[in-house]
Design a protein around this motif. Structure first.
Motif, PDB file in Angstrom:
ATOM      1  N   TRP A  33       2.772 112.599 -48.904  1.00 36.74           N
ATOM      2  CA  TRP A  33       1.376 112.820 -49.253  1.00 36.74           C
ATOM      3  C   TRP A  33       0.867 111.653 -50.068  1.00 36.74           C
ATOM      4  CZ3 TRP A  33      -0.742 114.407 -54.224  1.00 36.74           C
ATOM      5  CH2 TRP A  33      -2.107 114.717 -54.161  1.00 36.74           C
ATOM      6  N   ALA A  34      -0.208 111.057 -49.581  1.00 33.56           N
ATOM      7  CA  ALA A  34      -0.938 110.020 -50.310  1.00 33.56           C
ATOM      8  C   ALA A  34      -2.384 110.505 -50.385  1.00 33.56           C
ATOM      9  CB  ALA A  34      -0.843 108.681 -49.593  1.00 33.56           C
ATOM     10  N   PRO A  35      -2.894 110.793 -51.583  1.00 31.42           N
ATOM     11  CA  PRO A  35      -4.209 111.411 -51.707  1.00 31.42           C
ATOM     12  C   PRO A  35      -5.344 110.473 -51.324  1.00 31.42           C
ATOM     13  CG  PRO A  35      -3.403 110.766 -53.859  1.00 31.42           C
ATOM     14  CD  PRO A  35      -2.297 110.498 -52.881  1.00 31.42           C
ATOM     15  N   GLY A  36      -6.454 111.078 -50.965  1.00 27.61           N
ATOM     16  CA  GLY A  36      -7.665 110.327 -50.660  1.00 27.61           C
ATOM     17  C   GLY A  36      -8.429 110.972 -49.532  1.00 27.61           C
ATOM     18  N   ASN A  37      -9.745 110.791 -49.584  1.00 30.13           N
ATOM     19  CA  ASN A  37     -10.613 111.350 -48.559  1.00 30.13           C
ATOM     20  C   ASN A  37     -11.133 110.297 -47.589  1.00 30.13           C
ATOM     21  OD1 ASN A  37     -10.506 114.053 -49.547  1.00 30.13           O
ATOM     22  ND2 ASN A  37     -11.867 113.444 -51.190  1.00 30.13           N
ATOM     23  N   LEU A  39      -9.837 106.800 -47.684  1.00 33.55           N
ATOM     24  CA  LEU A  39      -8.915 105.674 -47.586  1.00 33.55           C
ATOM     25  C   LEU A  39      -8.125 105.755 -46.280  1.00 33.55           C
ATOM     26  CD1 LEU A  39      -7.652 105.893 -51.264  1.00 33.55           C
ATOM     27  CD2 LEU A  39      -9.398 104.323 -50.348  1.00 33.55           C
ATOM     28  N   PRO A  40      -8.116 104.691 -45.489  1.00 38.40           N
ATOM     29  CA  PRO A  40      -7.486 104.767 -44.166  1.00 38.40           C
ATOM     30  C   PRO A  40      -5.972 104.985 -44.190  1.00 38.40           C
ATOM     31  CG  PRO A  40      -8.248 102.532 -44.607  1.00 38.40           C
ATOM     32  CD  PRO A  40      -8.751 103.393 -45.728  1.00 38.40           C
ATOM     33  N   TRP A  41      -5.323 104.766 -45.304  1.00 36.97           N
ATOM     34  CA  TRP A  41      -3.874 104.965 -45.404  1.00 36.97           C
ATOM     35  C   TRP A  41      -3.531 106.333 -46.013  1.00 36.97           C
ATOM     36  CZ3 TRP A  41      -6.707 101.248 -47.860  1.00 36.97           C
ATOM     37  CH2 TRP A  41      -6.981 101.486 -49.211  1.00 36.97           C
ATOM     38  N   ALA A  42      -4.533 107.062 -46.479  1.00 36.11           N
ATOM     39  CA  ALA A  42      -4.304 108.339 -47.159  1.00 36.11           C
ATOM     40  C   ALA A  42      -3.940 109.435 -46.165  1.00 36.11           C
ATOM     41  CB  ALA A  42      -5.549 108.734 -47.943  1.00 36.11           C
ATOM     42  N   GLY A  43      -3.341 110.474 -46.700  1.00 35.95           N
ATOM     43  CA  GLY A  43      -3.062 111.659 -45.899  1.00 35.95           C
ATOM     44  C   GLY A  43      -1.609 112.063 -45.917  1.00 35.95           C
ATOM     45  N   PHE A  55       2.176 101.536 -45.061  1.00 35.76           N
ATOM     46  CA  PHE A  55       2.311 100.266 -45.766  1.00 35.76           C
ATOM     47  C   PHE A  55       1.557  99.145 -45.052  1.00 35.76           C
ATOM     48  CE2 PHE A  55       5.930 102.731 -47.328  1.00 35.76           C
ATOM     49  CZ  PHE A  55       5.703 102.616 -48.688  1.00 35.76           C
ATOM     50  N   ARG A  56       1.571  99.139 -43.747  1.00 32.34           N
ATOM     51  CA  ARG A  56       0.864  98.086 -43.007  1.00 32.34           C
ATOM     52  C   ARG A  56      -0.651  98.188 -43.192  1.00 32.34           C
ATOM     53  NH1 ARG A  56       5.058  99.006 -38.667  1.00 32.34           N
ATOM     54  NH2 ARG A  56       6.556  97.351 -39.089  1.00 32.34           N
ATOM     55  N   VAL A  57      -1.184  99.390 -43.114  1.00 29.42           N
ATOM     56  CA  VAL A  57      -2.627  99.578 -43.286  1.00 29.42           C
ATOM     57  C   VAL A  57      -3.036  99.250 -44.713  1.00 29.42           C
ATOM     58  CG1 VAL A  57      -4.500 101.284 -43.245  1.00 29.42           C
ATOM     59  CG2 VAL A  57      -2.818 101.228 -41.391  1.00 29.42           C
ATOM     60  N   LEU A  58      -2.283  99.729 -45.682  1.00 29.93           N
ATOM     61  CA  LEU A  58      -2.601  99.444 -47.081  1.00 29.93           C
ATOM     62  C   LEU A  58      -2.532  97.942 -47.355  1.00 29.93           C
ATOM     63  CD1 LEU A  58      -3.179 100.223 -50.010  1.00 29.93           C
ATOM     64  CD2 LEU A  58      -0.723 100.628 -50.296  1.00 29.93           C
ATOM     65  N   GLU A  59      -1.454  97.315 -46.951  1.00 26.58           N
ATOM     66  CA  GLU A  59      -1.292  95.884 -47.223  1.00 26.58           C
ATOM     67  C   GLU A  59      -2.331  95.034 -46.490  1.00 26.58           C
ATOM     68  OE1 GLU A  59       0.506  94.738 -49.705  1.00 26.58           O
ATOM     69  OE2 GLU A  59       1.123  96.808 -50.043  1.00 26.58           O
ATOM     70  N   GLU A 126     -11.017 104.810 -54.451  1.00 31.59           N
ATOM     71  CA  GLU A 126     -12.086 105.027 -53.483  1.00 31.59           C
ATOM     72  C   GLU A 126     -13.378 104.345 -53.911  1.00 31.59           C
ATOM     73  OE1 GLU A 126     -12.182 109.282 -52.758  1.00 31.59           O
ATOM     74  OE2 GLU A 126     -10.593 109.086 -51.251  1.00 31.59           O
ATOM     75  N   ASP A 127     -13.668 104.304 -55.216  1.00 26.54           N
ATOM     76  CA  ASP A 127     -14.850 103.589 -55.695  1.00 26.54           C
ATOM     77  C   ASP A 127     -14.775 102.106 -55.327  1.00 26.54           C
ATOM     78  OD1 ASP A 127     -16.013 105.832 -56.764  1.00 26.54           O
ATOM     79  OD2 ASP A 127     -15.465 105.376 -58.848  1.00 26.54           O
ATOM     80  N   ALA A 128     -13.625 101.507 -55.509  1.00 20.34           N
ATOM     81  CA  ALA A 128     -13.458 100.098 -55.152  1.00 20.34           C
ATOM     82  C   ALA A 128     -13.560  99.908 -53.633  1.00 20.34           C
ATOM     83  CB  ALA A 128     -12.117  99.567 -55.663  1.00 20.34           C
ATOM     84  N   TRP A 129     -13.011 100.826 -52.875  1.00 21.52           N
ATOM     85  CA  TRP A 129     -13.044 100.742 -51.409  1.00 21.52           C
ATOM     86  C   TRP A 129     -14.468 100.883 -50.870  1.00 21.52           C
ATOM     87  CZ3 TRP A 129     -10.000  99.144 -47.680  1.00 21.52           C
ATOM     88  CH2 TRP A 129     -10.246  99.564 -46.366  1.00 21.52           C
TER      89      TRP A 129
END
Length: 132
Positions: A33-37, A39-43, A55-59, A126-129
């Protein structure tokens, strides 16, 4: 491998960007679980084969020279470990950066990670994103 050995191997591989090496540490069936509504890497993820994508999407979303992870403490109790640290990242799409403390709960069973839950200030990220 013990919980401590797996967690330290995870952190070492994370530090070098060894995504395939990280993936090898996970069991086939996982509770991720990686939180976020937004963020494309969340879920949530439930299979080891889904780990590299995170890791690829986040990086790929971040400026490599502006990424720092400072591990402050690792607590281990049997199969469970919690890694406390501070993350600094800058998003490539808008140049916005953030610093946030985070914790990761890792559970290791039979030498493989079966649980990986991330806790942090998702609102800040998410604010930064989103340029809010």
């Amino acid at each position: 491998m013990t919980t401590a050995e797996v967690v330290h191997a995870f952190l070492e591989r994370l530090g070098t960007g060894d995504v395939e090496g990280i993936n090898e540490l996970f069991a086939d069936d996982i509770d991720w679980w990686a939180p976020g509504n937004v963020l494309p890497w969340a879920g949530r993820r439930s299979r080891r084969s889904e780990v590299p994508e995170f890791f690829r999407v986040l990086e790929s979303a971040c400026v490599p020279a502006e990424t720092r992870v400072e591990v402050e403490m690792v607590l281990i109790d049997g199969e469970d470990a919690v890694v406390f640290g501070t993350y600094h990242r800058m998003f490539a799409k808008n140049g916005r950066s953030f610093d946030t403390p985070e914790a990761v709960h890792i559970r290791v069973v039979d030498g493989r990670i079966v649980r990986w839950h991330l806790y942090g200030d998702t609102g800040c990220v998410e604010d930064a994103w989103l340029d809010r």
